[in-house]
Design an enzyme around this catalytic site. Structure first.
Site, mmCIF file in Angstrom:
data_model
loop_
_atom_site.group_PDB
_atom_site.id
_atom_site.type_symbol
_atom_site.label_atom_id
_atom_site.label_comp_id
_atom_site.label_asym_id
_atom_site.label_seq_id
_atom_site.Cartn_x
_atom_site.Cartn_y
_atom_site.Cartn_z
ATOM 1 N N GLU A 39 -9.776 -17.463 -36.922
ATOM 2 C CA GLU A 39 -8.652 -17.350 -35.983
ATOM 3 C C GLU A 39 -7.353 -17.757 -36.676
ATOM 4 O O GLU A 39 -7.317 -18.776 -37.377
ATOM 5 C CB GLU A 39 -8.918 -18.263 -34.781
ATOM 6 C CG GLU A 39 -8.550 -17.639 -33.471
ATOM 7 C CD GLU A 39 -9.367 -16.389 -33.150
ATOM 8 O OE1 GLU A 39 -8.827 -15.282 -33.385
ATOM 9 O OE2 GLU A 39 -10.493 -16.505 -32.664
ATOM 10 N N HIS A 40 -6.324 -16.980 -36.458
ATOM 11 C CA HIS A 40 -5.015 -17.203 -37.096
ATOM 12 C C HIS A 40 -5.129 -17.120 -38.617
ATOM 13 O O HIS A 40 -4.304 -17.681 -39.335
ATOM 14 C CB HIS A 40 -4.402 -18.537 -36.667
ATOM 15 C CG HIS A 40 -3.922 -18.521 -35.234
ATOM 16 N ND1 HIS A 40 -2.710 -18.006 -34.856
ATOM 17 C CD2 HIS A 40 -4.525 -18.915 -34.095
ATOM 18 C CE1 HIS A 40 -2.566 -18.107 -33.539
ATOM 19 N NE2 HIS A 40 -3.662 -18.651 -33.048
ATOM 20 N N THR A 41 -6.160 -16.454 -39.092
ATOM 21 C CA THR A 41 -6.298 -16.227 -40.530
ATOM 22 C C THR A 41 -5.795 -14.842 -40.922
ATOM 23 O O THR A 41 -5.437 -14.630 -42.075
ATOM 24 C CB THR A 41 -7.778 -16.336 -40.951
ATOM 25 O OG1 THR A 41 -8.566 -15.618 -39.997
ATOM 26 C CG2 THR A 41 -8.232 -17.784 -40.985
ATOM 27 N N ASP A 42 -5.752 -13.909 -39.962
ATOM 28 C CA ASP A 42 -5.466 -12.518 -40.348
ATOM 29 C C ASP A 42 -4.089 -12.392 -40.996
ATOM 30 O O ASP A 42 -3.952 -11.838 -42.083
ATOM 31 C CB ASP A 42 -5.651 -11.541 -39.171
ATOM 32 C CG ASP A 42 -4.830 -11.867 -37.935
ATOM 33 O OD1 ASP A 42 -4.210 -12.965 -37.886
ATOM 34 O OD2 ASP A 42 -4.803 -11.041 -37.012
ATOM 35 N N LEU A 128 -9.480 -9.484 -25.106
ATOM 36 C CA LEU A 128 -10.570 -8.622 -25.579
ATOM 37 C C LEU A 128 -10.021 -7.341 -26.184
ATOM 38 O O LEU A 128 -10.751 -6.404 -26.469
ATOM 39 C CB LEU A 128 -11.553 -8.315 -24.445
ATOM 40 C CG LEU A 128 -12.191 -9.556 -23.809
ATOM 41 C CD1 LEU A 128 -13.256 -9.153 -22.812
ATOM 42 C CD2 LEU A 128 -12.770 -10.467 -24.872
ATOM 43 N N SER A 129 -8.725 -7.312 -26.366
ATOM 44 C CA SER A 129 -8.052 -6.242 -27.090
ATOM 45 C C SER A 129 -8.137 -4.892 -26.403
ATOM 46 O O SER A 129 -8.492 -3.879 -27.000
ATOM 47 C CB SER A 129 -8.578 -6.157 -28.520
ATOM 48 O OG SER A 129 -7.515 -5.821 -29.345
ATOM 49 N N SER A 131 -5.566 -3.438 -25.718
ATOM 50 C CA SER A 131 -4.477 -2.691 -26.348
ATOM 51 C C SER A 131 -4.989 -1.910 -27.565
ATOM 52 O O SER A 131 -4.726 -0.713 -27.694
ATOM 53 C CB SER A 131 -3.321 -3.618 -26.740
ATOM 54 O OG SER A 131 -3.739 -4.600 -27.660
ATOM 55 N N ASP A 175 -7.909 -6.240 -34.750
ATOM 56 C CA ASP A 175 -8.345 -5.629 -33.496
ATOM 57 C C ASP A 175 -8.624 -4.144 -33.679
ATOM 58 O O ASP A 175 -9.638 -3.625 -33.219
ATOM 59 C CB ASP A 175 -7.263 -5.782 -32.415
ATOM 60 C CG ASP A 175 -6.907 -7.230 -32.143
ATOM 61 O OD1 ASP A 175 -7.532 -8.114 -32.751
ATOM 62 O OD2 ASP A 175 -5.993 -7.462 -31.329
HETATM 63 P P1 ADP Z 1 -5.257 -7.390 -24.703
HETATM 64 O O1 ADP Z 1 -5.160 -6.478 -25.854
HETATM 65 O O2 ADP Z 1 -5.772 -8.729 -25.056
HETATM 66 O O3 ADP Z 1 -6.008 -6.824 -23.546
HETATM 67 P P2 ADP Z 1 -2.420 -6.999 -24.701
HETATM 68 O O4 ADP Z 1 -1.314 -7.671 -23.999
HETATM 69 O O5 ADP Z 1 -2.396 -6.938 -26.180
HETATM 70 O O6 ADP Z 1 -3.788 -7.649 -24.165
HETATM 71 O O7 ADP Z 1 -2.501 -5.475 -24.212
HETATM 72 C C1 ADP Z 1 -2.640 -5.172 -22.850
HETATM 73 C C2 ADP Z 1 -1.752 -4.001 -22.494
HETATM 74 O O8 ADP Z 1 -2.282 -2.779 -23.033
HETATM 75 C C3 ADP Z 1 -1.699 -3.748 -21.003
HETATM 76 O O9 ADP Z 1 -0.747 -4.571 -20.382
HETATM 77 C C4 ADP Z 1 -1.315 -2.280 -20.953
HETATM 78 O O10 ADP Z 1 0.068 -2.106 -21.182
HETATM 79 C C5 ADP Z 1 -2.052 -1.720 -22.153
HETATM 80 N N1 ADP Z 1 -3.353 -1.167 -21.729
HETATM 81 C C6 ADP Z 1 -4.567 -1.592 -22.115
HETATM 82 N N2 ADP Z 1 -5.553 -0.860 -21.558
HETATM 83 C C7 ADP Z 1 -4.940 0.068 -20.790
HETATM 84 C C8 ADP Z 1 -5.398 1.156 -19.955
HETATM 85 N N3 ADP Z 1 -6.701 1.416 -19.790
HETATM 86 N N4 ADP Z 1 -4.462 1.886 -19.337
HETATM 87 C C9 ADP Z 1 -3.153 1.652 -19.506
HETATM 88 N N5 ADP Z 1 -2.672 0.668 -20.271
HETATM 89 C C10 ADP Z 1 -3.540 -0.129 -20.919
HETATM 90 MG MG MG Z 2 -3.952 -6.745 -27.565
#
Ligand code: ADP
Ligand code: MG
Length: 391
Positions: A39-42, A128-129, A131, A175
């Site tokens: 963690e925080h290594t990347d 859980l990524s 994004s 990620d």
């Molecule tokens: P994490 O990656 O930990 O879930 P992030 O803040 O990095 O949190 O990313 C979350 C964001 O990614 C959401 O707020 C949204 O904008 C976008 N996102 C993720 N999944 C979806 C989805 N299925 N539909 C639309 N937007 C999404």
């Molecule tokens: Mg994310």
């Protein structure tokens, strides 16, 4: 991830919103990920050990005759359109999609006109990524739609550019690599110095990963994460100035971990503790890989606990909710070890558990956490899954 259910949901939305049916070959999935340790290594050029999980994003699509990309997210009930021209960043979810498109275009990769529907069974903004899962799903869809033949590492790089350069989150590449390159029943040892990846088989029948969401939302774009990164850079600069790090050292990976005593004398205390976390965490990643290869889950658990102590005391990114979740897990039979996962300040903990006792561990955590904080956390029991690809 129940790919069939997600596919059905996405296909129904493609029909309802755009009046289209998914085209053969234009259906992909991309998993979320959880980091076992590292963690925080990347961003310090170090080692991480994520696994792709059996939750993620499914994207289905039909081709258009023009260059428009119309996208509907069933999770948000929202639709967006990305045209052929420059896309103005809006600060919302569509930026993640537009960022992938922008990365493709900047590398002169063709972007097919598509109607797209997305369905996901990942919690958003929980660590859980979701994004990266979204970005990698879009990159994979554009790859198959354009018959580009990109490999997983290339799709991960494009997805990472989207989040870093377009959305503007200063994240590492872990990620996206985990989502793109995950392997069933394996963790991925990623060396963030050169992004080389090695699959580490897990004794999958003897372990599960229990993820507990503290419900505390952390803001990656917010100040804490950026501050830790700046502290790592400041510490490294001081280590270079004093000759403890080579003049050419560009990350903490270039510093000999045997110089910790010298670093303690030379650096101001907070910067030293940040450095000690990074240097010892890299060693823990390789120790976990070795213990997994021996099937020694008790040792893996001890290393997870040591990682949590380091994040709490040296890197100072834990908080009461996360500490309590880890302590509750560690006090329950059937739990090998616990730690916060992700950047910290909120988000999730992971608990390495015996499959047969996962429910007992979750029950103990649930009641202990509720007693202390007056609410219940959310639970996800996951296994290591295949990375992104066609459905
Ligand atoms: P994490 O990656 O930990 O879930 P992030 O803040 O990095 O949190 O990313 C979350 C964001 O990614 C959401 O707020 C949204 O904008 C976008 N996102 C993720 N999944 C979806 C989805 N299925 N539909 C639309 N937007 C999404
Ligand atoms: Mg994310």
């Amino acid at each position: 991830m129940s790919s069939q259910a997600l596919f059905d949901g996405a296909a129904a939305a493609l029909h309802a919103v755009f009046g289209r049916e998914p085209e053969a070959g234009l259906a992909v999935q991309a998993p979320g990920r959880v980091n076992l340790i590292g963690e925080h290594t990347d961003y310090n050029g170090g080692l991480v050990l994520p696994l792709a999980i059996d939750r993620g994003t499914v994207a289905v699509a039909a081709r258009r005759n023009d260059a428009l990309l119309r996208v509907h997210s069933t999770s948000l009930g929202a639709t967006g359109v990305i045209g052929a021209g420059a896309f103005a960043r809006g600060g919302g979810w569509l930026d993640y999609v537009a960022g992938v498109v922008a990365a493709f275009r900047s590398e002169r990769l063709p972007v097919a006109g598509l109607d797209v529907a997305l369905a996901s069974d990942l919690p958003r903004e929980s660590g859980l990524s979701s994004s990266a899962s979204l970005e990698v799903a879009i990159a994979t869809l554009l790859d198959v739609a354009g018959h580009l033949g990109l490999d997983g590492a290339a799709r991960a790089r494009l997805a990472h550019r989207a989040e870093n350069e377009f959305v503007g989150v200063p994240c590492g590449r872990m990620d996206q690599l985990a989502s793109a390159l995950g392997q069933r029943s394996c963790a991925l040892r990623i060396d963030c110095r050169d992004f080389s990846v090695r699959a580490v088989p897990l004794p999958g029948e003897r372990m599960r990963v229990l993820i507990v969401d503290s419900g505390v939302r952390r803001q990656l774009a917010g100040g804490d994460y950026g501050r830790r990164r700046a502290e790592c850079e400041a510490g490294l600069a001081a280590a270079r100035d004093t000759g403890i790090a080579p003049a050419t050292a560009s990350t903490w990976r270039d510093v000999d971990p045997a110089r910790l005593d010298d670093l303690e004398r030379a650096l101001e205390p907070a910067l030293f503790r940040r450095a000690r976390h990074v240097l010892t965490e890299n060693a823990r990643v390789d120790a976990v890989c070795a213990a997994l290869e021996r099937g020694d889950l008790a040792r893996v658990g001890a290393l997870l606990r040591a990682g949590q102590a380091s994040l709490r005391d040296d890197f100072e990114v834990s908080r009461a909710e996360l500490d309590v979740l880890c302590e509750l897990g560690d006090a329950t039979p059937g739990c090998y070890g616990s730690r916060l996962t992700g950047a910290g300040f909120g988000g999730c903990t992971i608990h390495l558990v015996e499959p047969a006792r996962a429910r007992d561990v979750a029950a103990a955590i649930r009641s202990g956490f509720a007693q202390r904080f007056g609410r219940e956390p959310a639970f996800h029991l996951v296994a290591a899954a295949e990375g992104a690809g066609a459905l």
